[in-house]
Design an enzyme around this catalytic site. Structure first.
Site, PDB file in Angstrom:
ATOM      1  N   LYS A 197      14.675 -10.045 -72.318  1.00 18.91           N
ATOM      2  CA  LYS A 197      13.539 -10.619 -73.044  1.00 18.91           C
ATOM      3  C   LYS A 197      14.054 -10.884 -74.462  1.00 18.91           C
ATOM      4  O   LYS A 197      13.536 -10.358 -75.458  1.00 18.91           O
ATOM      5  CB  LYS A 197      12.369  -9.617 -73.004  1.00 18.91           C
ATOM      6  CG  LYS A 197      11.054 -10.129 -73.535  1.00 18.91           C
ATOM      7  CD  LYS A 197      10.327 -11.046 -72.577  1.00 18.91           C
ATOM      8  CE  LYS A 197       9.071 -11.572 -73.250  1.00 18.91           C
ATOM      9  NZ  LYS A 197       8.441 -12.668 -72.522  1.00 18.91           N
ATOM     10  N   ASP A 205      13.045  -1.503 -63.048  1.00 16.73           N
ATOM     11  CA  ASP A 205      12.079  -0.655 -62.341  1.00 16.73           C
ATOM     12  C   ASP A 205      10.984  -1.527 -61.721  1.00 16.73           C
ATOM     13  O   ASP A 205      10.640  -1.413 -60.545  1.00 16.73           O
ATOM     14  CB  ASP A 205      11.481   0.324 -63.367  1.00 16.73           C
ATOM     15  CG  ASP A 205      10.715   1.458 -62.711  1.00 16.73           C
ATOM     16  OD1 ASP A 205      10.600   1.464 -61.472  1.00 16.73           O
ATOM     17  OD2 ASP A 205      10.223   2.333 -63.447  1.00 16.73           O
TER      18      ASP A 205
END
Ligand code: NAD
Length: 357
Positions: free
Chosen positions: A190, A246
């Site tokens: 990001k 995750d």
């Protein structure tokens, strides 16, 4: 012939049920291929707290460090899920195990067995042929940074941190794997908003120079979440940070039809840990319906990655494939067309795999 020490760490809930089956499959492989596997067992999670007050007793950790590989189940108990203030928690055992064993790379192969195309919530024509290998960084990021409360407890914070070294070592593992596959690596970050992601991208770009034969692309995590569902076949190897990994790997589990089908390997520079990606699933614990295939496929990964026993590993994967082709299903992967006599419980599904080995 190989002689190896394997530590069985079933943990909590269905971890106990599926790991028993995974161990039987390892036994069958030892017999078939004339290896000697020496087993020991250790406690972790809720069962360890009940027995010793500690989610990862020193004795368990010592056994892990001594063994050649660990077959792990899951940790977790509803008692703690509903009590966020509990100071001693099963998942502390898991995080400590990862930290102490230096397990910095979590590897998750996401591949759909053709027989299960209809069990996925994604359209078969989008899914068919999807084959992704995820590398999730496991020891850094927001899970391990400073955390706390301020302003009388009304403000909370979790700090995300990555060092250059941490990114480099997982990047190399992912580039190496891409080299043995379709030579495409997607790095997910990001970098438009996070400083840790800007360092991540900088390091990946630098390591990419050492792998000119691997095609590298960078994607933002939000776009990746969308692309995984829209066009999963575009991905080969994916590497990402702990938190993004995750979430994305659970999303990708739907490509494989069910959480009950997916295995993972956590590796570092010492003992590797092999486990299903699912948790302790207390909603089905004790009912004998948990799908043991993820644990069986974890055993296959263990043989391949930690022991280099490729033929043995493939024998397990082929047996799972054949059992699915015969139409056998556990409840989680059955669909409306599955005849009831083909819907098996945990042990019966394990027995079908064992018959073929
Ligand atoms: P979960 O993976 O345990 O279960 C999610 C859903 O999938 C449940 O409906 C469950 O019945 C189903 N499911 C999972 N594995 C299955 C299998 N093998 N066969 C058939 N169905 C299966 O996740 P959750 O419900 O969010 O968490 C339950 C507990 O597990 C929590 O305490 C959580 O903290 C813990 N957990 C542990 C791990 C781990 O040990 N690595 C990972 C995730 C969650």
């Amino acid at each position: 012939m190989a002689t190896k020490n394997i530590l069985i760490v079933p943990g909590d809930g269905i971890g106990q049920e599926v790991t028993t089956v995974g161990k039987k499959v390892l036994d069958a492989i030892a017999k078939k291929f004339n290896h000697e596997f020496i087993y020991d067992e250790a406690l972790i999670g809720h069962v360890a707290i009940e027995a010793t007050g500690n989610p990862l007793p020193d004795e368990s950790l010592a056994k892990m460090k001594k063994s050649d590989a660990v077959l792990f189940g899951a940790v977790g108990h509803p008692k703690y899920d509903n009590d966020p203030s509990a100071k001693v928690r099963p998942e502390q055992g898991l995080l400590k195990m990862r930290k102490e064993l230096g397990l910095y790379a979590n590897i998750r192969p996401i591949k759909l067995f053709d027989e299960l195309l209809s069990a996925s919530s994604i359209k078969p024509e989008i899914l068919k042929g999807a084959d992704i290998l995820f590398f999730r960084e496991l020891t850094g990021d927001i899970y391990f940074g400073e955390k706390g409360r301020k302003n009388n407890g009304d403000t909370a914070f979790d700090v995300a941190e990555y060092s250059r070294y941490e990114v480099e070592r997982i990047a190399r593992k992912a580039f190496d794997a891409a080299r043995t596959r379709r030579k495409k690596l997607c790095s997910v970050d990001k970098a438009n908003v996070l400083e840790t992601s800007r360092l991540w991208r900088e390091v990946i770009q630098k390591i990419a120079l050492e792998y000119p034969d691997v095609e590298i692309e960078h994607q933002f995590v939000d776009a990746t979440a969308m692309l995984l569902i829209k066009d999963p076949r575009r991905f080969d190897v994916v590497v990402t940070a702990n938190l993004f990994g995750d979430i994305l790997t659970d999303e990708a589990s739907q490509i494989a039809g069910s959480m009950g089908m997916l295995a993972s390997a956590s590796i570092g520079d010492g003992t590797g840990v092999y486990e299903p990606i699912h948790g302790s699933a207390h909603d089905i614990t004790g009912k004998g319906v948990a799908n043991p295939l993820a644990s069986i496929l974890s055993a296959a990964l263990l043989l391949d990655i930690s022991f280099g026993l490729k033929e043995e590993s493939e024998a397990i994967i082929n047996a799972v494939d054949a059992v699915l082709k015969q139409g056998f299903r556990t409840r989680d992967i059955a669909d409306a067309n599955t005849p009831t006599e083909k819907i098996l419980g945990t042990n019966a599904m394990g027995e079908e795999v064992l018959k073929l080995l």
